[in-house]
Design an enzyme around this catalytic site. Structure first.
Site, PDB file in Angstrom:
ATOM      1  N   LYS A 170       0.848  -1.198   0.000  1.00 27.48           N
ATOM      2  CA  LYS A 170       0.000   0.000   0.000  1.00 27.48           C
ATOM      3  C   LYS A 170       0.884   1.249   0.000  1.00 27.48           C
ATOM      4  O   LYS A 170       1.477   1.613   1.004  1.00 27.48           O
ATOM      5  CB  LYS A 170      -0.916   0.053   1.225  1.00 27.48           C
ATOM      6  N   SER A 224       5.103   8.592   9.448  1.00 27.21           N
ATOM      7  CA  SER A 224       5.199   9.520  10.572  1.00 27.21           C
ATOM      8  C   SER A 224       5.159   8.775  11.911  1.00 27.21           C
ATOM      9  O   SER A 224       4.688   7.627  11.999  1.00 27.21           O
ATOM     10  CB  SER A 224       4.036  10.500  10.514  1.00 27.21           C
ATOM     11  N   VAL A 227       1.380   7.909  13.037  1.00 21.26           N
ATOM     12  CA  VAL A 227       0.797   6.696  12.432  1.00 21.26           C
ATOM     13  C   VAL A 227       1.623   5.468  12.841  1.00 21.26           C
ATOM     14  O   VAL A 227       1.067   4.396  13.105  1.00 21.26           O
ATOM     15  CB  VAL A 227       0.696   6.843  10.895  1.00 21.26           C
ATOM     16  N   GLU A 245       9.644   2.379  10.725  1.00 23.21           N
ATOM     17  CA  GLU A 245      10.631   3.474  10.615  1.00 23.21           C
ATOM     18  C   GLU A 245       9.867   4.788  10.607  1.00 23.21           C
ATOM     19  O   GLU A 245       8.960   4.964   9.788  1.00 23.21           O
ATOM     20  CB  GLU A 245      11.445   3.339   9.330  1.00 23.21           C
ATOM     21  N   CYS A 279      13.679  11.760   6.144  1.00 23.65           N
ATOM     22  CA  CYS A 279      13.693  11.410   7.565  1.00 23.65           C
ATOM     23  C   CYS A 279      15.087  11.612   8.155  1.00 23.65           C
ATOM     24  O   CYS A 279      15.235  11.783   9.362  1.00 23.65           O
ATOM     25  CB  CYS A 279      13.240   9.972   7.752  1.00 23.65           C
ATOM     26  N   GLN A 326       1.455  19.979   3.519  1.00 25.05           N
ATOM     27  CA  GLN A 326       2.837  20.003   4.041  1.00 25.05           C
ATOM     28  C   GLN A 326       3.378  21.435   4.026  1.00 25.05           C
ATOM     29  O   GLN A 326       4.070  21.853   4.967  1.00 25.05           O
ATOM     30  CB  GLN A 326       3.721  19.067   3.217  1.00 25.05           C
TER      31      GLN A 326
HETATM   32  P1  NAD Z   1       2.242   9.059   7.182  1.00 28.85           P
HETATM   33  O1  NAD Z   1       2.492   8.436   8.502  1.00 28.85           O
HETATM   34  O2  NAD Z   1       1.205  10.090   7.076  1.00 28.85           O
HETATM   35  O3  NAD Z   1       1.821   7.920   6.123  1.00 28.85           O
HETATM   36  C1  NAD Z   1       2.642   6.776   5.898  1.00 28.85           C
HETATM   37  C2  NAD Z   1       1.778   5.666   5.332  1.00 28.85           C
HETATM   38  O4  NAD Z   1       0.870   5.222   6.342  1.00 28.85           O
HETATM   39  C3  NAD Z   1       0.916   6.090   4.137  1.00 28.85           C
HETATM   40  O5  NAD Z   1       0.908   5.068   3.176  1.00 28.85           O
HETATM   41  C4  NAD Z   1      -0.453   6.245   4.790  1.00 28.85           C
HETATM   42  O6  NAD Z   1      -1.498   6.074   3.878  1.00 28.85           O
HETATM   43  C5  NAD Z   1      -0.426   5.135   5.805  1.00 28.85           C
HETATM   44  N1  NAD Z   1      -1.416   5.239   6.891  1.00 28.85           N
HETATM   45  C6  NAD Z   1      -2.002   6.349   7.392  1.00 28.85           C
HETATM   46  N2  NAD Z   1      -2.900   6.016   8.341  1.00 28.85           N
HETATM   47  C7  NAD Z   1      -2.873   4.671   8.469  1.00 28.85           C
HETATM   48  C8  NAD Z   1      -3.559   3.732   9.287  1.00 28.85           C
HETATM   49  N3  NAD Z   1      -4.489   4.099  10.163  1.00 28.85           N
HETATM   50  N4  NAD Z   1      -3.267   2.439   9.147  1.00 28.85           N
HETATM   51  C9  NAD Z   1      -2.332   2.026   8.273  1.00 28.85           C
HETATM   52  N5  NAD Z   1      -1.656   2.860   7.447  1.00 28.85           N
HETATM   53  C10 NAD Z   1      -1.923   4.169   7.549  1.00 28.85           C
HETATM   54  O7  NAD Z   1       3.658   9.567   6.656  1.00 28.85           O
HETATM   55  P2  NAD Z   1       3.981  10.404   5.334  1.00 28.85           P
HETATM   56  O8  NAD Z   1       3.446  11.783   5.507  1.00 28.85           O
HETATM   57  O9  NAD Z   1       3.577   9.624   4.116  1.00 28.85           O
HETATM   58  O10 NAD Z   1       5.575  10.414   5.345  1.00 28.85           O
HETATM   59  C11 NAD Z   1       6.340  11.335   6.051  1.00 28.85           C
HETATM   60  C12 NAD Z   1       6.884  10.727   7.319  1.00 28.85           C
HETATM   61  O11 NAD Z   1       7.611   9.549   7.005  1.00 28.85           O
HETATM   62  C13 NAD Z   1       7.857  11.616   8.062  1.00 28.85           C
HETATM   63  O12 NAD Z   1       7.572  11.602   9.434  1.00 28.85           O
HETATM   64  C14 NAD Z   1       9.209  10.963   7.808  1.00 28.85           C
HETATM   65  O13 NAD Z   1      10.179  11.193   8.797  1.00 28.85           O
HETATM   66  C15 NAD Z   1       8.834   9.534   7.738  1.00 28.85           C
HETATM   67  N6  NAD Z   1       9.860   8.766   7.029  1.00 28.85           N
HETATM   68  C16 NAD Z   1      10.672   7.944   7.767  1.00 28.85           C
HETATM   69  C17 NAD Z   1      11.669   7.217   7.145  1.00 28.85           C
HETATM   70  C18 NAD Z   1      12.553   6.289   7.933  1.00 28.85           C
HETATM   71  O14 NAD Z   1      13.084   5.366   7.349  1.00 28.85           O
HETATM   72  N7  NAD Z   1      12.717   6.492   9.233  1.00 28.85           N
HETATM   73  C19 NAD Z   1      11.849   7.319   5.766  1.00 28.85           C
HETATM   74  C20 NAD Z   1      11.015   8.164   5.057  1.00 28.85           C
HETATM   75  C21 NAD Z   1      10.014   8.879   5.695  1.00 28.85           C
END
Ligand code: NAD
Length: 476
Positions: A170, A224, A227, A245, A279, A326
């Site tokens: 997904k 994030s 989530v 992550e 990130c 954003q």
């Molecule tokens: P997000 O948490 O909003 O979404 C991530 C994914 O989770 C999306 O596919 C979203 O649809 C899904 N999601 C949302 N609600 C959910 C639920 N209830 N159940 C299951 N899945 C759900 O994050 P984003 O805005 O897409 O990405 C940005 C974030 O990602 C930043 O915080 C960044 O630091 C982090 N990030 C971390 C890494 C790492 O490896 N540590 C790498 C890249 C990005």
């Protein structure tokens, strides 16, 4: 409309979303199907059914399929990199580089297929032999963020398949184009029906359905912290395996003895490239007092000279922010910083460019203290803050004073301090004289504290998550 890929077939949906180019909102990239919870269940069922056949596929066939996917990604990196930059907003060079990385990851795991090892030992009890083997975990739910639309899916899907698991993928809502293109390539690689499934849609619908489905044995999530915590709670409540992550508030320490230009390069690259939407971005620049004014004035000059623009234009160094929401978050944090008394040295305004996009001039704050929200919370945009340190020990303490622990960097010519920093930085990754962002794909990736939960991603260490260990005893 671009459909979902479920049980070996392209399946339409009732709803779809438009994929909009953040560099130019008048450019609609395409329409993408939104899977329902029922379609998600069909995909999980198909994946469960396919596990047996996939497990019996020998290593040669599995490796060939992964190699084929990697080869096609590599051959089409310019076309797919253009699509990626068009929908996510990172520069074309970054987009093409990311697709090339995704290709390399598939090729790496094509090789790892042949390195799934077991152990055989004599038992402590006479007449018995012991074997320790690794088996696939089962159906893996893969949930990814928007900021690396090809590389993060690749570094989860490739090991999941290499170690014999089936996949429900997904992608993030904002970047269905790259996900669909990757799925289309995988659909032609020769995998049995059901082994790989693409379900695009909302996290709260499709993602949630994956979290709750008892046939999804493991969830690999990047996104994030908010989530991520929900994913951990939901998956562990039903005892599913989980790897998460999340965010970062990564420090880059600059000591008095640092080589000035190299340190400024590290800060500029780590804080602002990819529009700060990484990130591993260096959002906290912790600078020792003796070099502080020289470092800050040089960094301001270089930041102001950055060319912000359309992601696909050759001269652009910093693309747009990914979407309106954003951008709103970035601007809100800039206001929070000013209200708290931090001094905005440059940038921080929305740029009215020729195209209707989400352009933000990279922002640099000084006079920041650790208690301020801009120094503690992940902003996820081109916004960095400078904190002053009185000594190496003070800088180290500031670097570690964060709820996160992903990447931690230092610029210094002192072997003593570099060595000590590698040992005492509370982070999963440590960078010496190189930006906090930018990692290899053949070694572990991940963090500590609020940044990560579960075992590491990438390289051979991915086997920890994507396999389960079995111990067998045989009487002679
Ligand atoms: P997000 O948490 O909003 O979404 C991530 C994914 O989770 C999306 O596919 C979203 O649809 C899904 N999601 C949302 N609600 C959910 C639920 N209830 N159940 C299951 N899945 C759900 O994050 P984003 O805005 O897409 O990405 C940005 C974030 O990602 C930043 O915080 C960044 O630091 C982090 N990030 C971390 C890494 C790492 O490896 N540590 C790498 C890249 C990005």
């Amino acid at each position: 409309m671009n459909a979902n890929y479920i049980a070996g077939e392209w399946m339409g949906a009732n709803g779809s979303v438009e994929n909009i180019n953040p560099s130019d909102c008048s450019d609609m990239i395409g329409e993408y199907a939104q899977a329902s919870t029922e379609q998600t269940s069909i995909a999980v069922h198909a994946a469960s059914q396919a596990l047996g056949a996939w497990r019996e596929t020998g290593p040669q066939a599995r490796a060939d399929m992964l190699e084929r996917i990697g080869a096609e990604l590599a051959a089409r990196r310019e076309e797919l990199g253009t699509l990626l930059s068009r929908e996510e907003g990172k520069t074309l060079a970054e987009g093409i580089g990311e697709v090339a990385r995704a290709a390399a990851i598939f090729k790496f795991y094509a090789g790892e297929v042949f390195r799934i090892r077991g152990e055989r030992m004599d038992s402590v009890r006479p007449g018995l032999a012991v074997e320790v083997t690794r088996e696939p975990v089962g159906v893996i739910g893969i949930i990814t963020p928007w900021n690396f639309p090809m590389a993060i899916p690749a570094w989860k899907i490739a090991p999941a398949l290499a170690y014999g698991n089936c996949v429900i993928f997904k992608p993030a809502e904002l970047v269905p184009g790259s996900a669909w293109a990757l799925a289309e390539i995988i659909s032609r690689a020769g995998l049995p029906a059901g082994v790989f499934n693409l379900v695009m849609g909302k996290g709260s619908v499709v993602g949630q359905a994956m979290l709750e489905n008892p046939d999804v044995a493991a969830i690999s999530f990047t996104g994030s912290e908010k989530v991520g915590r929900h994913v951990i709670a939901t998956a562990t409540a039903r005892m599913a395996k989980v790897q998460v992550e999340m965010g970062g508030k990564n420090p880059l320490v600059v000591l008095d003895d640092a080589e000035l230009d190299a340190a400024v390069d590290c800060a500029l690259q780590g804080a602002f490239h990819s529009t700060g939407q990484r990130c591993t971005a260096s959002s906290r620049l912790i600078v020792e007092r003796g070099i502080h004014s020289r470092f800050v004035s040089r960094l301001v000059q270089r930041t102001q000279a950055l060319r912000v623009g359309h992601a696909l234009h050759a001269q652009t160094q910093i693309g747009p922010v990914v979407d309106a929401s954003q951008l709103g978050q970035d601007l809100a944090y800039i206001q929070i910083g000013k209200d708290a008394g931090a001094r905005l040295l440059c940038g921080g305004e929305r740029l009215p460019l020729r195209h209707d996009g989400f352009y933000l001039q990279p922002a640099l704050f000084a006079d920041v203290v650790p208690e301020m929200r801009i120094a503690r919370e992940e902003i996820f945009g081109p916004v960095a803050c400078v904190l002053v340190a009185d000594s190496y020990e003070h800088a180290l303490a500031l670097a570690n004073d964060t709820p996160y622990g992903l990447s931690s960097g230092i610029c210094t010519q002192s072997l003593k301090h570099a060595t000590d920093f590698k040992r005492r930085a509370q982070a999963g990754m440590v960078m010496v004289n190189t930006p906090t962002a930018g990692v290899d794909y053949h070694v572990p990736f991940g963090g500590r504290k609020g940044s990560s939960y579960g075992s590491r991603e990438q390289g051979s260490h991915a086997a920890e998550f994507f396999t389960t260990v079995k111990t067998s005893y045989t009487a002679s």
